[in-house]
Design an enzyme around this catalytic site. Structure first.
Site, PDB file in Angstrom:
ATOM      1  N   ASP A  96      10.123   0.146  34.145  1.00 12.17           N
ATOM      2  CA  ASP A  96       9.644  -0.348  32.868  1.00 12.17           C
ATOM      3  C   ASP A  96      10.563  -1.472  32.405  1.00 12.17           C
ATOM      4  O   ASP A  96      11.770  -1.269  32.282  1.00 12.17           O
ATOM      5  CB  ASP A  96       9.713   0.820  31.862  1.00 12.17           C
ATOM      6  CG  ASP A  96       8.579   0.801  30.879  1.00 12.17           C
ATOM      7  OD1 ASP A  96       8.285  -0.279  30.366  1.00 12.17           O
ATOM      8  OD2 ASP A  96       8.008   1.876  30.615  1.00 12.17           O
ATOM      9  N   ASP A 197       6.608  -3.974  29.180  1.00  9.87           N
ATOM     10  CA  ASP A 197       6.330  -3.449  27.845  1.00  9.87           C
ATOM     11  C   ASP A 197       5.791  -4.564  26.930  1.00  9.87           C
ATOM     12  O   ASP A 197       6.323  -5.684  26.937  1.00  9.87           O
ATOM     13  CB  ASP A 197       7.657  -2.914  27.282  1.00  9.87           C
ATOM     14  CG  ASP A 197       7.484  -2.098  26.020  1.00  9.87           C
ATOM     15  OD1 ASP A 197       6.740  -1.104  26.066  1.00  9.87           O
ATOM     16  OD2 ASP A 197       8.109  -2.442  24.993  1.00  9.87           O
ATOM     17  N   GLU A 251       1.660  -4.305  29.734  1.00 12.50           N
ATOM     18  CA  GLU A 251       1.106  -3.565  28.607  1.00 12.50           C
ATOM     19  C   GLU A 251       0.673  -4.598  27.571  1.00 12.50           C
ATOM     20  O   GLU A 251       1.499  -5.341  27.049  1.00 12.50           O
ATOM     21  CB  GLU A 251       2.151  -2.629  27.996  1.00 12.50           C
ATOM     22  CG  GLU A 251       1.526  -1.766  26.921  1.00 12.50           C
ATOM     23  CD  GLU A 251       2.524  -1.164  25.949  1.00 12.50           C
ATOM     24  OE1 GLU A 251       2.223  -0.114  25.376  1.00 12.50           O
ATOM     25  OE2 GLU A 251       3.602  -1.744  25.745  1.00 12.50           O
ATOM     26  N   HIS A 325       2.742   8.023  27.514  1.00 11.16           N
ATOM     27  CA  HIS A 325       3.751   8.630  26.635  1.00 11.16           C
ATOM     28  C   HIS A 325       3.559   8.243  25.170  1.00 11.16           C
ATOM     29  O   HIS A 325       4.326   8.702  24.327  1.00 11.16           O
ATOM     30  CB  HIS A 325       5.136   8.193  27.104  1.00 11.16           C
ATOM     31  CG  HIS A 325       5.299   6.705  26.981  1.00 11.16           C
ATOM     32  ND1 HIS A 325       4.587   5.816  27.763  1.00 11.16           N
ATOM     33  CD2 HIS A 325       6.043   5.945  26.140  1.00 11.16           C
ATOM     34  CE1 HIS A 325       4.900   4.575  27.407  1.00 11.16           C
ATOM     35  NE2 HIS A 325       5.776   4.626  26.428  1.00 11.16           N
ATOM     36  N   ASP A 326       2.590   7.385  24.864  1.00 11.92           N
ATOM     37  CA  ASP A 326       2.329   6.999  23.472  1.00 11.92           C
ATOM     38  C   ASP A 326       1.033   7.614  22.945  1.00 11.92           C
ATOM     39  O   ASP A 326       0.661   7.377  21.797  1.00 11.92           O
ATOM     40  CB  ASP A 326       2.173   5.467  23.367  1.00 11.92           C
ATOM     41  CG  ASP A 326       3.456   4.726  23.672  1.00 11.92           C
ATOM     42  OD1 ASP A 326       4.543   5.269  23.404  1.00 11.92           O
ATOM     43  OD2 ASP A 326       3.369   3.589  24.178  1.00 11.92           O
TER      44      ASP A 326
HETATM   45  C1  NOJ Z   1       5.314   0.314  23.963  1.00 11.62           C
HETATM   46  C2  NOJ Z   1       5.920   1.545  24.525  1.00 11.62           C
HETATM   47  O1  NOJ Z   1       4.993   2.174  25.353  1.00 11.62           O
HETATM   48  C3  NOJ Z   1       6.355   2.395  23.354  1.00 11.62           C
HETATM   49  O2  NOJ Z   1       6.729   3.681  23.732  1.00 11.62           O
HETATM   50  C4  NOJ Z   1       7.447   1.657  22.642  1.00 11.62           C
HETATM   51  O3  NOJ Z   1       7.809   2.357  21.484  1.00 11.62           O
HETATM   52  C5  NOJ Z   1       7.008   0.251  22.245  1.00 11.62           C
HETATM   53  N1  NOJ Z   1       6.330  -0.424  23.296  1.00 11.62           N
HETATM   54  C6  NOJ Z   1       8.184  -0.585  21.844  1.00 11.62           C
HETATM   55  O4  NOJ Z   1       8.978  -0.883  22.969  1.00 11.62           O
END
Ligand code: NOJ
Length: 553
Positions: A96, A197, A251, A325-326
């Site tokens: 990541d 990210d 992402e 994970h989000d």
């Molecule tokens: C996306 C990530 O998936 C998330 O977990 C993170 O808090 C934010 N970007 C900020 O880096």
């Protein structure tokens, strides 16, 4: 370009996977222990969430040193060993890369704070407005303003995320060189993939302006700016693009199909694929995440279909995912984990795995792990969750309702420790874990699943099918009968072979009439389905959460 189209990627959240040294936090040695388990599942690559040095304010997305391993996860030697062991099982790693921001504890930010002009230009630091207001009215994605006072000066630094995550200034060529160097550092360690990210928000203008206050308009001021494509191409050409075996995924927050194609069409030399999130907002109440409403199936189908068709038409490539994970667990969200845990989990898996794109499995998904539904706000750890809870109460939402929203949408839903067996702490650790284990671990765990369950094997089969059937990895996509109220159906096609996929998203029987689709049911075979003895003809009745894939000759 390297053909990654038959690959399946497993997302592993190191903090919650397996704690080998029993300090309550998952670690690299824990991952090494479980590589045979992942090899048995059949995945090709592991995307690891950040495990670099970090104050862990946002679980590692606040990096203070990009070229080191945080001691809570182990050492660089552990990391190298993990890469080597996994290779023996034909598994590679995707790391990541958090390049929109660093932790304010990063040396660059600290030097900037101490007055070093070179490093001040690494970040987005602006004067207050003449009336003393913050440089713009932008809001942080984690709540509150996006600007914070820069040390003892009159200036402010931008943080689109947490106040401890300062946005980097990509317009500065030195910053770009530093980040290219980081990718090359990890490439030399044998890493074969990168997940970038929030990559589409790295391109900020030199002059930043106020938004109208409308959140979509505000995002457009810093999202998908044309210069982002230039930055990605540069990164590609100066690092991972030199090795055609590398897989990359960006992402992309609030992006669109047009940009999705630009990011991933091979001729552009940007990325292999992107994550987009529109399909995971179909259970937001009028765009509001912190809410509890049934998901909008029509909208879900439309979004999946539009992205499949759109990306395909422009020779783009989607990353396919329900979980990360989000996100809350997809079976709790779109399925029925009480009445139909196996049927709904496998239906969701199949819907996704047979689409055009690269499937991602998030740890625990393959055994049907669910949201934990903690009854106490103090059981949640996530920074975004606590900010949201506070804001909900400030808006006079009562505590019980606020907790209901948190139970539905908190990022901790997917971050609870992996459920390995029915012993204390679900076999994740011998001590109390950093985040509570879901209390259904005695029923849902790896050991039990491997002994008597059916979900893991279903995933295994789906992964294998992608490797065996070009119609899955390479075929075209066409959505059919999109107005069916219960069923999402599509046809994949490759060199005359057709794969018809029917997915019932509801806990009741549902019918589909395919007589007008010009399909020949005289010569078919069922490739995979989650019920036995399905009766196939041009009118098909699917059982609750039934999914079936039919190969037509
Ligand atoms: C996306 C990530 O998936 C998330 O977990 C993170 O808090 C934010 N970007 C900020 O880096």
């Amino acid at each position: 370009m390297y053909n990654f189209k038959d690959k399946v990627i497993y997302q592993l959240y190191p903090k919650s996977f397996k704690d080998a040294n029993n300090d309550g936090v998952g670690d690299i040695r824990g991952i090494i222990e479980k590589i045979p388990y992942l090899a048995n599942l059949g995945i090709d690559m592991i995307w690891l969430n950040p495990m670099y040095k970090s104050p862990q304010k946002d679980n590692g997305y606040d990096i203070s040193d990009y070229k080191s391993i945080d001691p809570i996860f182990g050492t660089m030697e552990d990391f190298e060993e993990m890469v080597e062991v996994a290779r023996k099982y034909n598994i590679d790693f995707m790391l990541d890369m958090v390049f929109n921001h660093t932790s304010i504890e990063h040396e660059w930010f600290q030097k900037a704070l101490s007055g070093d002009k070179k490093y001040q230009d690494y970040y987005i630091i602006r004067d207050a407005k003449s009336n003393g207001d913050k440089p713009t009215n932008w809001l942080s994605k984690f709540g509150g303003p996006a600007w914070e006072k820069f040390g003892n000066t009159d200036k402010y630094y931008l943080h689109l995320y947490d106040v401890t995550q300062a946005d980097l200034n990509w317009r500065n060529p030195e910053v770009r060189e530093e980040l290219i160097d980081i990718v090359n550092f990890w490439l030399k360690k044998g890493v074969k993939g990168f997940r970038f990210d929030v990559l589409n928000v790295i391109g900020k203008d030199e002059v930043l302006i106020d938004s109208t206050g409308d959140s979509a308009q505000e995002k457009s001021l810093y999202t998908d700016k044309p210069v982002v494509h230039e930055y990605i191409k540069l990164l590609n050409n100066k690092s991972f693009g030199n090795d055609k075996n590398i897989i990359t995924v960006g992402e992309m927050s609030s992006t669109n199909i047009e940009n999705g194609i630009l990011y991933t069409n091979p001729s552009r030399e940007e990325l292999s694929m992107i994550f987009s999130f529109h399909h995971l907002k179909v259970d937001y109440d009028n765009g509001e995440k912190w809410s509890k409403v049934p998901f909008d199936f029509e909208e879900l189908k439309k979004l999946l279909n539009d992205w499949q068709e759109g990306m395909s038409n422009g020779d783009g490539w989607n990353a396919l995912f329900w979980n990360n994970h989000d996100q809350p667990r997809s079976n709790s969200r779109f399925g029925d984990v009480k009445k139909y845990p196996y049927e709904s989990a496998t239906m969701l898996a199949q819907t996704l795995h047979l689409l055009r794109g690269t499937p991602y499995i998030y740890q625990g998904e393959e055994i049907g792990m669910t949201n934990p539904s903690f009854d106490n706000i103090d059981d949640y750890v996530d920074i975004e969750t606590h900010n949201a809870y506070k804001e909900l109460l400030e808006k006079s939402v009562d505590k019980d309702t606020a907790l209901e929203y948190i139970k539905e949408k908190s990022r901790d839903n997917s971050r609870t420790p992996m459920q390995w067996d029915n012993t204390a702490n679900a076999g994740f650790s011998k001590v109390k874990p950093w985040l509570k284990v879901a209390n259904n671990y005695k029923e849902i765990n790896v050991q039990r699943e491997l002994d008597t369950g059916k979900i893991f094997n279903y995933y295994k089969k789906l992964i294998k099918l992608r490797k065996d059937y070009k119609v899955i990895s390479e075929g075209t996509y066409r959505g059919i009968q999109l107005d069916n109220k219960y069923i999402y159906s599509y046809i994949r096609e490759y060199e005359g072979q057709k794969l018809l996929v029917l997915n019932n998203f509801y806990g009741e029987n549902a019918k589909i009439d395919l007589s007008k689709e010009n399909l020949d049911f005289n010569n078919y075979s069922v490739l995979i389905g989650n019920y036995e003895n399905s009766n196939i003809s041009s009118v098909i009745e699917l059982k609750p959460y039934e999914t079936i894939a039919i190969l037509l000759k």
